[in-house]
Design an enzyme around this catalytic site. Structure first.
Site, PDB file in Angstrom:
ATOM      1  N   ASP A 232      -0.012  -4.529  12.983  1.00  0.00           N
ATOM      2  CA  ASP A 232      -1.350  -4.998  13.370  1.00  0.00           C
ATOM      3  C   ASP A 232      -2.139  -5.533  12.170  1.00  0.00           C
ATOM      4  O   ASP A 232      -3.070  -6.305  12.339  1.00  0.00           O
ATOM      5  CB  ASP A 232      -2.143  -3.852  14.004  1.00  0.00           C
ATOM      6  CG  ASP A 232      -1.333  -3.123  15.067  1.00  0.00           C
ATOM      7  OD1 ASP A 232      -1.707  -3.181  16.226  1.00  0.00           O
ATOM      8  OD2 ASP A 232      -0.301  -2.510  14.711  1.00  0.00           O
TER       9      ASP A 232
ATOM     10  N   SER B 136      -5.259  -4.775   0.354  1.00  0.00           N
ATOM     11  CA  SER B 136      -5.532  -6.212   0.377  1.00  0.00           C
ATOM     12  C   SER B 136      -4.318  -6.911   0.983  1.00  0.00           C
ATOM     13  O   SER B 136      -3.491  -7.482   0.265  1.00  0.00           O
ATOM     14  CB  SER B 136      -5.756  -6.726  -1.054  1.00  0.00           C
ATOM     15  OG  SER B 136      -6.789  -6.031  -1.698  1.00  0.00           O
ATOM     16  N   GLU B 137      -4.219  -6.824   2.296  1.00  0.00           N
ATOM     17  CA  GLU B 137      -3.010  -7.371   2.933  1.00  0.00           C
ATOM     18  C   GLU B 137      -2.828  -8.853   2.624  1.00  0.00           C
ATOM     19  O   GLU B 137      -1.710  -9.324   2.435  1.00  0.00           O
ATOM     20  CB  GLU B 137      -3.046  -7.152   4.449  1.00  0.00           C
ATOM     21  CG  GLU B 137      -2.732  -5.729   4.896  1.00  0.00           C
ATOM     22  CD  GLU B 137      -3.907  -4.779   4.746  1.00  0.00           C
ATOM     23  OE1 GLU B 137      -5.025  -5.240   4.423  1.00  0.00           O
ATOM     24  OE2 GLU B 137      -3.716  -3.568   4.959  1.00  0.00           O
TER      25      GLU B 137
ATOM     26  N   HIS C  66      -2.833  -0.033  15.890  1.00  0.00           N
ATOM     27  CA  HIS C  66      -1.721   0.392  15.035  1.00  0.00           C
ATOM     28  C   HIS C  66      -0.380   0.349  15.755  1.00  0.00           C
ATOM     29  O   HIS C  66       0.585   0.920  15.262  1.00  0.00           O
ATOM     30  CB  HIS C  66      -1.941   1.835  14.539  1.00  0.00           C
ATOM     31  CG  HIS C  66      -2.871   1.946  13.383  1.00  0.00           C
ATOM     32  ND1 HIS C  66      -4.200   1.655  13.461  1.00  0.00           N
ATOM     33  CD2 HIS C  66      -2.652   2.331  12.088  1.00  0.00           C
ATOM     34  CE1 HIS C  66      -4.766   1.856  12.285  1.00  0.00           C
ATOM     35  NE2 HIS C  66      -3.858   2.265  11.437  1.00  0.00           N
TER      36      HIS C  66
ATOM     37  N   GLU D  52       0.840  -1.196   0.000  1.00  0.00           N
ATOM     38  CA  GLU D  52       0.000   0.000   0.000  1.00  0.00           C
ATOM     39  C   GLU D  52       0.879   1.251   0.000  1.00  0.00           C
ATOM     40  O   GLU D  52       1.829   1.322   0.764  1.00  0.00           O
ATOM     41  CB  GLU D  52      -0.912  -0.036   1.235  1.00  0.00           C
ATOM     42  CG  GLU D  52      -1.919  -1.167   1.129  1.00  0.00           C
ATOM     43  CD  GLU D  52      -2.419  -1.660   2.483  1.00  0.00           C
ATOM     44  OE1 GLU D  52      -2.386  -0.898   3.454  1.00  0.00           O
ATOM     45  OE2 GLU D  52      -2.833  -2.826   2.547  1.00  0.00           O
TER      46      GLU D  52
END
Ligand SMILES: Cc1ncc(C[n+]2csc(CCOP(=O)(O)OP(=O)(O)O)c2C)c(N)n1
Ligand SMILES: [Mg+2]
Length: 824
Positions: free
Chosen positions: A558, A532-533, A600, A502
């Protein structure tokens, strides 16, 4: 540079309707006679299609008999593992494989025996004797071949058929001579030399991996296309959706340079048997009614989606022929909804009580093995007598393979109990490879002209001046710069290296590590991905399995949760599940946050360290970051490369002379003594190093304790030598990191140190991790992450009382026990 697409309010707000194109369903309408007249097939081709279906059926029925009755043809065998059979689905597999050659790669599911055999049989037909011999001779040193060669009477093609049937079966029965040395088994068996790539027991697991494989072909301009064979129920899996989104990014067709413009060479093929295990996508668990509809939601070309009758092999062949043409002109990817049906249960223990008998019988009436055979006879292609003889030959192949595969003297299991046993050795490939393909890496400018390279040339390599005093951070090479230097250098060396994630391209990565790369690299080597990890990691797995080197990034640690399967089941496991055949040179950069609260700012290094098959590093200094990045990008194993956002601008304070300009490698697994000392060892992971150094300063100045501070640098692998040498000297150790204490890597380190150096220790090792809480807001974070005071408290309470010291917080054994009892 601003984006190419202008977002025009007039257009975005205009009153319109969006129209969809009709989606073809089962349009194929030609008969065998039509096809013969058109010259599409010879009679021999058509008979071979029937033979391949028969062979798959016989293979699966043999397994069905073994699982349900404990024998095949009265020869007993107890197969303890799974067998998800595809009885009834043969035409879909054979039809698909018919036109494919070895450059076309298929990825499948837990139910892929049929696809493996179909693809291998099709490839065998197309290859000449020499090619087949070479594949069989070279596969694991010819061990599989030697089994099937004994008493073989046929020609090389017959031998190759025996080879693939036996290789698959021996794999299912966990034999050393199986396709993957028995390390994969029924649900994961595969055979890359004939284009059969990993089959995946995680539903939908092959979707994003196949996209990555197609990405490899597209970026590196390799021949062939990639097919993901995934079940209809996998349409509900997040990774499947992510895979489709990644595969259909506009940039492939709109932004990549001319030579790389075009869609990915990918067929997302849903093997639609209308069931999950017992759940029914149509009518129960999904809402699409017709799976092919999914294509319509993704791109204006609707992914060229269509439904194909997978009960007619010729319809499937026709579809693959047409879809391949679409892919070859750069208009992929495509989506197929291949209708089929399994007569067998989900697995042999499945009584199929969720299915109406009439439904199964209705499909049996149109069983492709029966109907296609009848059509062949009707069309004068063959006779029933010839088909009967073929059945006998097929049965003989299966029986031969079965007898060989169950015989322990011919097909032994690998001995996994010895030192450095085969599975242990297959966990990592541990190679060092300068470039994963020949050729010149594509770049946009000479390295020396890169603006960031020029800018960094003006900075101090060290964080200290000649007098040893700290320099202002902005005048020094920081950790992010050191990473950049290693990364850009490798981009100029390895043509297969690509980076994505990203905000990777225009933002220079979320934390500016890649600033300067955008100018240096064409789009296809550095690009933004969707959010879209799962697909970021899953596609990297596929890219690496095909032979490339991806460097991918998760913006915050995270977010690893979103890529859990891809990291823990895919990235970590395929090298070993391949029996050591495949390599996984993926570097996954994961940034550990701070200041942003619970979702995070968590350090999940321990979670990765827990999963066998991943290498895990967490450098805390620019020198280490650069050296470890070089090693990671030259290695062949998956490395989860943690970086702390707290220290991206940290200059080098330890290495004499600072960060070298030239390339160097730091071996993964070697901790580093950052400060020598005599009385107490402090072992840290990641950015905690700097708080430990502050604690060491206080322990020395106020309490006269000389501290040796060791930076773990890596978690997996980890060589204890330096730590044990230190402990031998100091007899005391505190371990600190920002990961939550419970179940952490620190706890593992502490246990092992106790075990290895029990007699040398004056007190048990003490762990100072983060609290077992959510990470709170920045303003109150210091109650959560270990601070210097926490280290002093721990020393005072558990190692040796510090004279005149008053602990800042309760960390007595009583409080530790209370916290544990309360789960905090
Ligand atoms: C992520 C995941 N969830 C659940 C399962 C358990 N499981 C195995 S097969 C299966 C059904 C899969 O259905 P489908 O994708 O249509 O493939 P089919 O079995 O019909 O070939 C399920 C739920 C799994 N293996 N992986
Ligand atoms: Mg299904």
């Amino acid at each position: 540079m601003p984006k190419a697409v202008m977002i025009d309010p007039a257009e975005m707000r205009s009153r319109r309707v969006l129209e969809f194109k009709p989606i073809p369903l089962n349009q194929y309408d030609r008969s065998i006679t039509d096809e013969l007249a058109a010259g599409t097939f010879t009679k021999a081709d058509l008979v071979r299609i029937q033979r391949d279906m028969m062979l798959i059926r016989a293979f699966e029925e043999m397994l069905d008999s073994v699982k349900k009755q404990g024998h095949y043809r009265d020869i007993p065998y107890n197969h303890r593992g799974p067998a998800h059979l595809s009885i009834g689905q043969e035409a879909a597999a054979v039809g698909q494989a018919y036109l494919l050659d070895t450059d076309d790669h298929i990825f499948g599911s837990h139910r892929s025996h049929g696809e493996i055999l179909a693809k291998c049989l099709s490839a065998i037909h197309k290859l000449d004797d020499r090619a087949l011999r070479s594949i069989m001779d070279n596969y694991f040193g010819g061990e599989t071949l030697r089994v099937v060669e004994r008493g073989a009477t046929g020609d090389t093609h017959d031998l190759a058929i025996d080879f693939v049937v036996y290789g698959a079966l021996a794999e299912i029965f966990a034999r050393d001579t199986g396709f993957n040395r028995g390390f994969g088994g029924s649900m994961h068996a595969f055979f890359p030399p004939l284009g059969v790539f990993p089959n995946n027991a995680i539903v939908g697991g092959s979707a994003d991996i196949a996209v990555g494989a197609a990405l490899f072909k597209h970026v590196n301009r390799r021949r062939g296309m990639v097919i993901a064979n995934i079940g209809d129920a996998s349409a509900g899996c997040g990774p499947t959706w992510e895979a489709l989104c990644f595969a259909t990014m506009d940039q492939f067709k709109e932004l990549w340079d001319e030579a790389h413009r075009g869609g990915l060479p990918l067929v997302m093929n849903f093997v639609n048997n209308f069931y999950g295990m017992g759940g029914q996508p149509v009518g129960e668990t999904m809402g699409f009614k017709i799976l092919a509809r999914m294509g319509a939601g993704l791109t204006p070309d609707q992914l060229h989606a269509e439904r194909v009758d997978g009960y007619n092999p010729l319809a499937v062949i026709d579809a693959i022929r047409r879809k391949r043409a679409i892919i070859e002109r750069g208009d992929g990817p495509v989506l197929l909804d291949t209708v089929t049906y399994r007569f067998s249960g989900h697995s042999p223990s499945d009584a199929s009580s969720y299915r109406d008998k009439n439904e199964v019988e209705a499909w049996q009436v149109v069983d492709p093995l029966v109907t296609f055979a009848a059509n062949l006879v009707d069309a004068g292609v063959t006779t029933q007598a010839e088909l009967d003889a073929m059945q006998q030959r097929v049965d003989a192949i299966i029986l031969r393979a079965y007898k060989n595969a169950i015989d322990l003297s011919i097909s032994p299991r690998t001995d996994q109990k010895g030192v450095r046993c085969p599975l242990e050795r297959a966990m990592f490939s541990n190679q060092r490879v300068e470039k994963l393909a020949d050729g010149t890496p594509e770049v946009l400018m000479p390295l020396a002209e890169n603006p960031r390279v020029q800018q960094l040339a003006k900075r101090s390599r060290s964080g200290l001046d000649d007098a040893g005093q700290p320099l202002p951070k902005q005048r020094c090479i920081g950790l992010r710069d050191a990473l950049f230097e290693a990364i850009i250098d490798r981009f100029y060396a390895d043509p297969t290296l690509i980076a994505y994630g990203e905000e990777n391209r225009d933002w220079g990565g979320a934390f500016a590590v890649y600033r300067g790369l955008t100018e240096a690299l064409p789009y296809h080597r550095l690009f933004n991905s969707p959010i879209s990890e799962g697909a970021i990691v899953g596609t990297a797995v596929g890219y690496a399995l095909e032979g490339g080197r991806p460097l991918v990034e998760l913006m915050y640690c995270d977010f690893m949760g979103r890529a859990g399967d891809e990291i823990f089941n895919q990235l970590a496991k395929w090298q070993a599940m391949s029996g050591g055949l495949l390599r996984m040179p993926v570097v996954l950069r994961v940034s550990v946050g701070s200041k942003y609260g619970a979702q995070h700012s968590q350090d999940w290094t321990s979670m990765c360290a827990h999963i066998p098959g991943l290498k895990v590093v967490f450098p805390a200094t620019p020198y280490d970051a650069k050296g470890l990045m070089y090693s990671a990008l030259l290695g062949t194993d998956p490395v989860v490369f943690f970086e702390s956002q707290r220290i991206y601008d940290q200059p080098e304070l330890f290495h004499p002379g600072g960060v070298p300009t030239e390339a160097y490698e730091i071996r993964l697994g070697e901790p580093d003594v950052k400060k020598p000392g005599r009385d107490l060892t402090i072992l840290t992971i990641g950015a905690t190093l700097y708080r430990a150094l502050d604690a060491a300063k206080e322990l020395e100045s106020k309490h006269g304790l000389s501290c040796e501070v060791i930076d773990a640098r890596s978690i997996v692998p980890f060589d204890y030598t330096k730590v044990l040498e230190s402990v031998k000297k100091t007899r005391k150790i505190v371990l600190a990191s920002d990961a939550c204490e419970r179940g952490s890597a620190l706890q593992t380190f502490a246990t092992k140190i106790t075990q290895f150096a029990f007699d040398e220790l004056d007190a048990p090792p003490v762990v100072v991790g983060a609290r077992n809480w959510i990470t709170p807001a920045d303003e109150i974070e210091d109650a959560f992450f270990p601070q210097p005071a926490d280290i002093l408290d721990a020393v005072h309470n558990h190692i040796l009382p510090l004279k005149g010291y008053t602990p800042k917080r309760d960390c007595t054994t009583t409080d530790l026990r209370r916290r544990s009892a309360e789960g905090v």
